[in-house]
Design a protein around this motif. Structure first.
Motif, PDB file in Angstrom:
ATOM      1  N   UNK A   1       7.504 -12.030   0.951  1.00  0.00           N
ATOM      2  CA  UNK A   1       7.486 -12.266   2.039  1.00  0.00           C
ATOM      3  C   UNK A   1       8.483 -10.149   2.989  1.00  0.00           C
ATOM      4  N   UNK A   2       9.196 -10.055   2.706  1.00  0.00           N
ATOM      5  CA  UNK A   2       9.181  -8.641   3.199  1.00  0.00           C
ATOM      6  C   UNK A   2       6.954  -7.918   2.798  1.00  0.00           C
ATOM      7  N   UNK A   3       6.763  -7.685   1.957  1.00  0.00           N
ATOM      8  CA  UNK A   3       5.465  -6.978   1.866  1.00  0.00           C
ATOM      9  C   UNK A   3       4.603  -8.013   2.814  1.00  0.00           C
ATOM     10  N   UNK A   4       4.538  -9.541   2.883  1.00  0.00           N
ATOM     11  CA  UNK A   4       3.538  -9.748   4.108  1.00  0.00           C
ATOM     12  C   UNK A   4       4.056  -9.333   5.848  1.00  0.00           C
ATOM     13  N   UNK A   5       5.734  -9.277   5.814  1.00  0.00           N
ATOM     14  CA  UNK A   5       5.985  -8.321   6.279  1.00  0.00           C
ATOM     15  C   UNK A   5       5.582  -7.231   7.050  1.00  0.00           C
TER      16      UNK A   5
ATOM     17  N   UNK B   1      -3.907  -4.223   2.205  1.00  0.00           N
ATOM     18  CA  UNK B   1      -3.254  -4.744   3.413  1.00  0.00           C
ATOM     19  C   UNK B   1      -3.674  -6.393   3.621  1.00  0.00           C
ATOM     20  N   UNK B   2      -4.801  -6.618   3.515  1.00  0.00           N
ATOM     21  CA  UNK B   2      -5.146  -7.965   3.192  1.00  0.00           C
ATOM     22  C   UNK B   2      -4.747  -9.145   2.778  1.00  0.00           C
ATOM     23  N   UNK B   3      -5.213  -8.450   1.862  1.00  0.00           N
ATOM     24  CA  UNK B   3      -4.032  -9.285   0.750  1.00  0.00           C
ATOM     25  C   UNK B   3      -3.270  -9.389   0.303  1.00  0.00           C
ATOM     26  N   UNK B   4      -2.100  -8.586   1.248  1.00  0.00           N
ATOM     27  CA  UNK B   4      -0.197  -8.305   1.080  1.00  0.00           C
ATOM     28  C   UNK B   4      -0.488  -9.832   2.089  1.00  0.00           C
ATOM     29  N   UNK B   5      -1.042  -9.763   3.284  1.00  0.00           N
ATOM     30  CA  UNK B   5      -0.684 -10.918   4.417  1.00  0.00           C
ATOM     31  C   UNK B   5      -1.311 -12.245   3.598  1.00  0.00           C
ATOM     32  N   UNK B   6      -2.040 -11.906   3.142  1.00  0.00           N
ATOM     33  CA  UNK B   6      -2.493 -12.986   2.273  1.00  0.00           C
ATOM     34  C   UNK B   6      -1.509 -14.536   1.642  1.00  0.00           C
ATOM     35  N   UNK B   7      -0.185 -13.200   0.596  1.00  0.00           N
ATOM     36  CA  UNK B   7       0.258 -13.509  -0.444  1.00  0.00           C
ATOM     37  C   UNK B   7       0.876 -14.343   0.116  1.00  0.00           C
TER      38      UNK B   7
END
Length: 285
Positions: free
Chosen positions: A109-113, A97-103
């Motif tokens: 964008x969809x993954x970060x959201x 989750x942390x890595x997904x939020x820092x991409x």
């Protein structure tokens, strides 16, 4: 043959060291004395209170505690097992989750959201409510066979604490200076290797005290799996209370949880103090 170099300490420095030792001893004596005085005052107030005799019989019966100990300690072993698997799940899922939020990049964008929505959702829902929803809702879908309540309790803890750990790790990743990434990429490392070998180790080091605090909190919340019917330390204490008509087993379960958590609490305090000391001397955290 040359003599080894020895540094002579001046008399002023020796005097300073002696003064500091004296002040340290005085501080220790004052701390011990004030603590003992405070404990004595509290003890006198409790013992002289009108209902102390009844409370001591109901909550601090040694015979009841000895009789309930085998069942409560067996339940605590179940809590430890759930905590073990929950820590592994949280470490893996929280890191993803942390890595997904820092991409970076518009394509992610969809993954970060989704990652941001997940962390917002499960940081806002109480752990007890998630336990009810997961423990009684998912089995009702009949997607799997019959699973023990501790399995669903572990899933609920992973869902909740992954959100907290992900935010802590994300803060650590963002705190790593961009020059570290640029230097790693200039040496030929790929994005994934840069993240795995350079960024994540520094990020974890920066936020280790916060991660340890989350771990201590999860140690306590493991006891909530009793609401699903798992015979852990809390449920075992509840059974003993119902059979003995005495609340001492609850106190026993609480003491066991404290003893189980205390080493990690002290380790967290030590790591926090160590990080603060390194910051004060200008070291890298």
């Amino acid at each position: 043959m040359s003599q080894p170099y020895t540094r002579e300490v001046s008399s002023i420095e020796l005097e300073r060291r002696g003064y500091r030792r004296t002040r340290k001893r005085q501080s220790i004596l004052v701390s011990v004395g004030s603590t003992l005085l405070f404990a004595a005052v509290i003890s006198v107030l409790l013992i002289n209170s009108p209902g102390w005799s009844r409370v001591s019989e109901t909550f601090f019966d040694l015979d009841v505690a000895v009789g309930a100990f085998p069942r409560v300690i067996e339940g605590l072993w179940l809590n430890i097992q759930v905590l073990f698997f929950a820590v592994i799940g949280v470490a893996i899922f929280g890191t993803l989750l942390a890595i997904s939020r820092t991409l970076k990049g518009a394509v992610f964008t969809p993954i970060r959201l989704l990652a941001a929505g997940y962390t917002d959702l499960f940081r806002g829902i109480p752990v007890l409510l998630v336990l009810y929803l997961v423990g009684f809702g998912i089995p009702g879908l009949e997607l799997t066979g019959r699973m023990p309540p501790q399995f669903w309790g572990t899933i609920a803890l992973v869902l909740c604490y992954s959100a907290y750990v992900a935010e802590v790790l994300r803060a650590g990743i963002d705190a790593v200076h961009p020059s570290q990434r640029l230097a790693a990429r200039s040496l030929g490392l790929s994005h994934s290797k840069t993240l795995r070998l350079v960024v994540l180790p520094q990020a974890v080091r920066k936020v280790t005290p916060a991660l340890m605090n989350d771990f201590v909190s999860m140690q306590k919340d493991v006891g909530l799996i009793s609401v699903l019917g798992a015979v852990d330390a809390i449920r075992a204490a509840q059974i003993e209370v119902a059979s003995a008509y005495n609340f001492t087993p609850y106190v026993l379960a609480g003491v066991l949880f404290v003893l189980f958590s205390l080493p990690f609490i002290r380790l967290t305090d030590w790591m926090t103090a160590r990080a603060q000391k390194r910051e004060q001397i200008g070291g890298v955290v």
